[in-house]
Design a protein around this motif. Structure first.
Motif, short mmCIF file in Angstrom:
data_model
loop_
_atom_site.label_atom_id
_atom_site.label_comp_id
_atom_site.label_asym_id
_atom_site.label_seq_id
_atom_site.Cartn_x
_atom_site.Cartn_y
_atom_site.Cartn_z
N ILE A 86 14.58 6.43 5.41
CA ILE A 86 13.21 6.86 5.14
C ILE A 86 13.01 7.05 3.64
O ILE A 86 11.99 6.65 3.06
CB ILE A 86 12.88 8.14 5.91
N GLY A 87 14.02 7.66 2.97
CA GLY A 87 13.88 7.97 1.55
C GLY A 87 13.77 6.75 0.66
O GLY A 87 13.09 6.78 -0.37
N GLY A 88 14.41 5.65 1.02
CA GLY A 88 14.38 4.46 0.17
C GLY A 88 13.30 3.46 0.52
O GLY A 88 13.18 2.41 -0.12
N TYR A 89 12.50 3.77 1.54
CA TYR A 89 11.54 2.78 2.06
C TYR A 89 10.49 2.40 1.02
O TYR A 89 10.20 1.21 0.83
CB TYR A 89 10.86 3.36 3.31
N SER A 90 9.91 3.37 0.34
CA SER A 90 8.80 3.08 -0.59
C SER A 90 9.24 2.15 -1.71
O SER A 90 8.49 1.27 -2.14
CB SER A 90 8.23 4.37 -1.17
N GLU A 91 10.46 2.36 -2.21
CA GLU A 91 10.93 1.53 -3.32
C GLU A 91 11.29 0.13 -2.86
O GLU A 91 10.97 -0.85 -3.53
CB GLU A 91 12.15 2.19 -3.97
N ALA A 92 11.94 0.03 -1.70
CA ALA A 92 12.51 -1.26 -1.29
C ALA A 92 11.54 -2.14 -0.53
O ALA A 92 11.61 -3.36 -0.63
CB ALA A 92 13.75 -1.01 -0.44
N MET A 93 10.64 -1.56 0.23
CA MET A 93 9.86 -2.34 1.19
C MET A 93 8.39 -2.49 0.84
O MET A 93 7.62 -3.04 1.62
CB MET A 93 9.98 -1.70 2.58
N SER A 94 7.97 -2.00 -0.31
CA SER A 94 6.55 -2.03 -0.63
C SER A 94 6.04 -3.47 -0.82
O SER A 94 6.74 -4.34 -1.32
CB SER A 94 6.27 -1.22 -1.90
N VAL A 95 4.81 -3.67 -0.36
CA VAL A 95 4.11 -4.94 -0.50
C VAL A 95 2.66 -4.61 -0.83
O VAL A 95 2.07 -3.71 -0.24
CB VAL A 95 4.18 -5.78 0.80
N THR A 96 2.11 -5.31 -1.80
CA THR A 96 0.73 -5.04 -2.19
C THR A 96 -0.26 -5.68 -1.23
O THR A 96 0.06 -6.64 -0.54
CB THR A 96 0.46 -5.55 -3.61
N GLY A 97 -1.45 -5.12 -1.18
CA GLY A 97 -2.51 -5.64 -0.34
C GLY A 97 -3.86 -5.32 -0.97
O GLY A 97 -3.93 -4.80 -2.09
N PRO A 98 -4.94 -5.62 -0.26
CA PRO A 98 -6.28 -5.36 -0.81
C PRO A 98 -6.48 -3.88 -1.15
O PRO A 98 -6.26 -3.01 -0.30
CB PRO A 98 -7.22 -5.80 0.32
N VAL A 99 -6.88 -3.62 -2.38
CA VAL A 99 -7.08 -2.24 -2.82
C VAL A 99 -8.18 -1.56 -2.00
O VAL A 99 -8.09 -0.37 -1.67
CB VAL A 99 -7.42 -2.20 -4.32
N GLY A 100 -9.20 -2.32 -1.63
CA GLY A 100 -10.32 -1.74 -0.89
C GLY A 100 -9.90 -1.10 0.41
O GLY A 100 -10.53 -0.13 0.86
N ALA A 101 -8.84 -1.60 1.02
CA ALA A 101 -8.41 -1.06 2.31
C ALA A 101 -7.91 0.37 2.16
O ALA A 101 -8.32 1.27 2.90
CB ALA A 101 -7.33 -1.95 2.93
#
Length: 781
Positions: free
Chosen positions: A235-250
């Protein structure tokens, strides 16, 4: 009576929508593979938290609804408990004044859970603890309060069912532990304010249900704490390793809607009630924060988690608010849900209707299967396995098996004995601790006897960064390669299991800086460990949301520049940086001792300095991995006796020949001998016979002549070269190009390279005599 019947029907339909009446069958793919692996682990009574370290627990089938004969009963029982708890909690929350909104519950469930692909069903699971928290709040209010729900036996029984359902959620998905733990603490505090005995009974019910569910899934109760502890690095490493960008509006729409809902809740519920109301406010805020992270850190299909949670948050507030606030929250949640789900694809809004019809169709067919010919499920299951075997065949092997990086469905489809590493899909081993767990598994006595590897990763990450610590073990004396094809490289554990000897060579530590080139200090196989740390602002960003992606720009010796996603935590562990291995072919070349093909000249870490330390250290180590002779025989062109036409070429006609690259080095414009510091000579070029009427040769041969006059001949492979055919205006389907990877191990000194182009029974010598100085001694590897 008609309204009551309609409400009961709506609750029953919502219950059925949540049930796995028509389960998903095993498939090929990343998500289907972890679903199949978790089912297999439960069926084989593997210990979660020790044998497996993953986000999901032994009740994961309740979430993914994937069929397995050994886990189907568990899936049905606990799906029934969760569905009953959820529907009961919703019914009690809307009683007695807002019961009409229950008519919308089946629609909310269908929209939040029936999607293609059929994953990310988090919304109702995340909502349940907070609905239970609101129920505890309402039953604790003093008599006469407008929101009070009288704690009758029926209500208490319903809360008990919902509490039991909530207790199983962390065993379904470990990341549900946060909302469940907070709801548990807040519910206990609220109940204790009215009756300590009832609070104790509530706590005992939740804890005992968790233990019973854990045991029912085939786990030892003593292993339960380790399961929760093991969730921390995942859980602790998820944000760093798994992030993917998407539409900012969402995610902006989500934040606006969430803020509006929290404001309404604070004004209409928390402030009038007092401390207990603010407890509920904290629970709702936690729900929305978790949904935000779950939906938008990895902003792909996961965004539907956030969208669905908004629907249920709107439902909760509408159930306990006055009509005006209820209408406003409902409208806001629906509008934000639509923007997130369909904002970037408005033409897909017809899915709203499709999801409802799909849910209804699945329930109808599922009831027929479950209460009729249930054997159809087993037959469909076997057909699915057969399809997987056809699509991803594996050789018939005996002994334990594992697959890298994630395509495990084929192991189970072939009924092979699975000996999976703890973090059984490589992309999830995104911290030093997790990577070491997998590496230790390969060193252990129960390491898999067969490992099938398909070189690849997700999100265009740096190659070989996933499970970085494991690659030197697989490429060392612990394993050997016995075969490969387009799908997998087949590693076999050596029976003698010699001590692992990956001899480190000189280590150099360099001070580096973000966005500036870092030159590699030596050639050969280079291991890199990069100590890039987030700044204080970066740590806050990772905790609250995510950071802009870090990239590594890799410059190869041949001048190519490749950009990949770089995960800093994986860089701490270390990985094989050079040569650049991004395919099965390049992995085979590395095992064959070809360390100079795709050799890396320099790297550059690209990241904003406000989030990552501008200065950091990079440690480079040269590895001496053993050369595998069997791989060289599979991969490299060996000398052979040429036809007599090559030994006695036809005089007078000189073909048009050209060598483009020798081990990645261009020959055009060079004079004199070319230095080759490698055990492999990679020749690429093209040839045409009959200059007056150019045509591709029928065969191409390469000759190497030593200073003592000894000669070796190698038949090159034909390569398609449409550029050459177009330049010479040749209308032909034949291949004008050629290539050969030649084994030059031990061929020290000067060699003269010549090319022969064959045409039927004749062969012609090209006007090429390229001198090479070959050095393949160990110090150059």
């Amino acid at each position: 009576m008609l309204v009551a019947s309609a409400i009961i029907a709506a609750l029953v339909i919502a219950f059925l929508f949540l049930m796995p009446l028509k389960p998903t069958m095993p498939q090929i793919g990343l998500d289907p593979s972890w679903c199949a692996a978790l089912n297999e682990a439960v069926a084989k009574h593997m210990v979660f938290g020790r044998d497996l370290v993953f986000t999901f627990g032994p009740l994961s089938s309740v979430y993914n609804q994937t069929y397995h004969p050994g886990t189907d009963d568990i899936m049905l029982v606990f799906s029934g408990l969760v569905a009953a708890g959820f529907c009961t909690a919703c019914a009690l929350l809307a009683s007695p004044h807002r019961h009409l909104i229950l008519l919308a519950l089946p629609v909310l469930v269908a929209e939040a859970t029936f999607r293609d692909p059929p994953f990310d069903r988090d919304a109702p699971f995340l909502a349940l603890p907070i609905i239970l928290l609101l129920l505890c709040l309402r039953t604790s209010l003093p008599k006469g309060h407008a929101l009070r729900l009288a704690p009758s036996r029926l209500v208490i029984c319903g809360i008990a069912i919902a509490s039991s359902a909530m207790a199983t959620l962390p065993l379904i998905k470990g990341s549900f532990s946060g909302p469940v733990s907070l709801a548990f603490v807040l519910c206990s505090a609220i109940i204790a304010s009215r009756s300590r005995l009832m609070a104790l009974a509530f706590a005992l019910l939740v804890v005992s249900t968790t233990c019973i569910a854990w045991i029912a899934a085939g786990q030892s109760v003593t292993a339960l704490p380790a399961f929760f502890v093991a969730q921390a690095p995942i859980i602790g490493g998820y944000s760093e390793a798994m992030s993917v960008t998407g539409p900012v509006g969402a995610w902006v729409a989500f934040i606006v809607a969430a803020a509006w809902m929290l404001w309404i809740f604070a004004r209409a519920v928390a402030r009038p009630i007092g401390l207990a109301g603010w407890f509920a406010f904290a629970g709702l805020a936690c729900l929305l924060f978790v949904a935000f992270k779950a939906g938008f850190v990895r902003h792909d299909q996961h965004a539907t988690i956030a969208a669905g949670t908004l629907l249920f948050a709107g439902f909760m507030i509408a159930a306990i608010s006055n009509p005006r606030h209820a209408l406003l929250c409902s409208l806001v949640s629906i509008c934000a849900w639509g923007m997130i789900e369909f904002g970037d694809r408005p033409g897909k809004a017809r899915e709203i209707y499709t999801r409802i019809t799909t849910a209804s169709h699945d329930v109808k067919n599922g009831l027929g299967v479950r209460f009729g010919a249930r054997g159809k499920l087993d037959a469909e299951y076997m057909r699915s396995l057969a399809e997987i075997r056809t699509a991803l065949p594996l050789p018939a092997v005996t002994g334990t098996t594992d697959v890298y990086p994630y395509e495990l469905s084929t192991v189970f489809a072939h009924h092979l004995a699975w000996s999976g590493r703890p973090v059984f899909q490589s992309y999830s081993a995104y911290s030093p601790a997790l990577a070491e767990l997998n590496a230790s598994h390969l060193r252990a006595s129960n390491a898999p006897e067969h490992v099938f590897v398909h070189v690849g990763t997700i999100d265009n990450r740096v190659p070989l960064m996933d499970d970085g610590s494991s690659w030197p073990i697989l490429l060392s004396l612990r394993y050997k390669i016995v075969g490969y094809d387009a799908n997998f490289i087949h590693f076999v554990r050596r029976k003698e299991t010699p001590a692992i000897r990956v001899s480190p060579r000189p280590t150099v530590t360099l001070a580096a800086e973000l966005n500036k080139a870092i030159a590699l200090p030596f050639n050969g196989i280079v291991w890199a460990s990069i100590d890039l740390q987030p700044t204080l602002l970066g740590r806050i960003g990772l905790a609250v949301f995510k950071l802009p992606g870090v990239r590594m720009e890799t410059t190869l010796d041949d001048g190519r520049v490749i950009s990949n996603r770089y995960v800093p935590a994986m860089g701490h562990t270390g990985f094989i940086l050079s040569p650049y291995v991004d395919s099965n072919d390049s992995m085979m070349a590395l095992a064959a001792g070809d360390a100079n093909s795709n050799a890396v000249r320099a790297i550059r870490i690209l990241a904003p300095a406000r989030f990552w330390g501008a200065h950091f250290n990079v440690q480079f180590t040269r590895l001496n991995l053993p050369i595998q002779p069997a791989v060289r025989r599979m991969l490299l062109t060996e000398p052979t006796t040429p036809p007599s036409s090559v030994l006695r070429p036809t005089e007078g006609l000189k073909p048009t020949c050209h060598i483009d690259l020798l081990n990645g080095q261009a020959t055009t414009g060079r004079s004199g001998a070319l230095a080759i510091s490698n055990t492999v000579l990679n020749v690429q070029g093209w040839a045409l016979i009959n200059p007056s009427k150019p045509a591709p040769p029928t065969s191409t041969w390469i000759a190497l002549t030593a200073t003592d006059g000894s000669r070796r001949f190698y038949q090159a492979q034909a390569q398609n070269r449409p550029d050459v055919l177009s330049a010479y205006k040749i209308q032909s389907k034949e291949n004008a190009g050629f290539s050969a990877k030649i084994d030059v191990l031990g061929m020290e000194g000067v060699q003269h390279l010549e090319i022969y182009a064959g045409a039927g029974d004749n062969a012609f010598k090209c006007g090429i005599d390229q001198a090479l100085v070959i050095r393949t001694a160990e110090e150059n590897q």
